[in-house]
Design a protein around this motif. Structure first.
Motif: not given
Ligand SMILES: C[S@@+](CC[C@H](N)C(=O)[O-])C[C@H]1O[C@@H](n2cnc3c(N)ncnc32)[C@H](O)[C@@H]1O
Length: 161
Positions: A16-19, A31-36, A47-55, A67-69, A75-77
């Motif tokens: 769910w992406l932020t407007p 940086l957006d560490p948790c991006s699709p 941007h980091f994604t799940q492939i990178d593991n932003g954490l 962050p993922p909800y 962990k993200w907070i």
């Molecule tokens: C609520 S969405 C928010 C997406 C974006 N940050 C935004 O504000 O529009 C959370 C995102 O975190 C990504 N995500 C989940 N686990 C992650 C990880 N370990 N590392 C990086 N990204 C992750 C998901 O794929 C998803 O796109």
């Protein structure tokens, strides 16, 4: 849940992406560490994604963190608190340990947004209003001032005193 090469498990239920105009109204982010993985627009310079593991990555510069909800969000907070130069967006869960033990003692300011955000799908389509209210959180002075001065409608609370 999908498995891609290198056995990384990809969870697509938090896409769910932020407007983008909400993010832009807070200035630019490094940086957006948790991006699709497939994003319809950039939310930061990097941007980091799940492939990178932003954490598991180094966070540099000013960070945007929606962050993922669910249980994952703690962990993200905590990482935002460590990094400081950051604005986080999360659902208002003011009855939880996350808020009482972690957010309230460590945030510098909160901006409780008026109305419900309409998040976007990863295809860039606008969804219905969110099921919960949202709050923006800062962890340093600079970003507290940004929340105070931004044009987003909401109720600002300064926690620095
Ligand atoms: C609520 S969405 C928010 C997406 C974006 N940050 C935004 O504000 O529009 C959370 C995102 O975190 C990504 N995500 C989940 N686990 C992650 C990880 N370990 N590392 C990086 N990204 C992750 C998901 O794929 C998803 O796109």
């Amino acid at each position: 849940m999908q498995t891609i090469k290198q056995n990384i498990k990809i969870d697509l239920k938090n896409e769910w992406l932020t407007p983008i105009n909400l993010i832009e109204s807070l200035g630019s982010f490094d940086l957006d560490p948790c991006s699709p993985i497939d994003r319809p627009w950039n939310t930061a310079l990097n941007h980091f994604t799940q492939i990178d593991n932003g954490l598991k990555q180094n966070w540099l510069g000013r960070v945007w963190c929606n962050p993922p909800y669910g249980k994952e969000s703690q962990k993200w907070i905590e990482r935002c608190i460590e990094h400081k130069n950051c604005i986080a967006l999360t659902f208002v869960r003011s009855d939880t340990r996350l808020f009482h033990d972690i957010v309230f003692p460590n945030a510098t300011a909160l901006l409780f947004l008026q109305g419900r955000i309409k998040f976007y799908t990863k295809n860039g389509e606008r969804a219905d209003s969110s099921v919960s209210p949202s709050v923006l959180i800062s962890f340093d002075d600079y970003n507290a001032e940004v929340l105070k001065e931004c044009q987003l409608k909401g109720f600002y609370i300064d926690l620095r005193n």
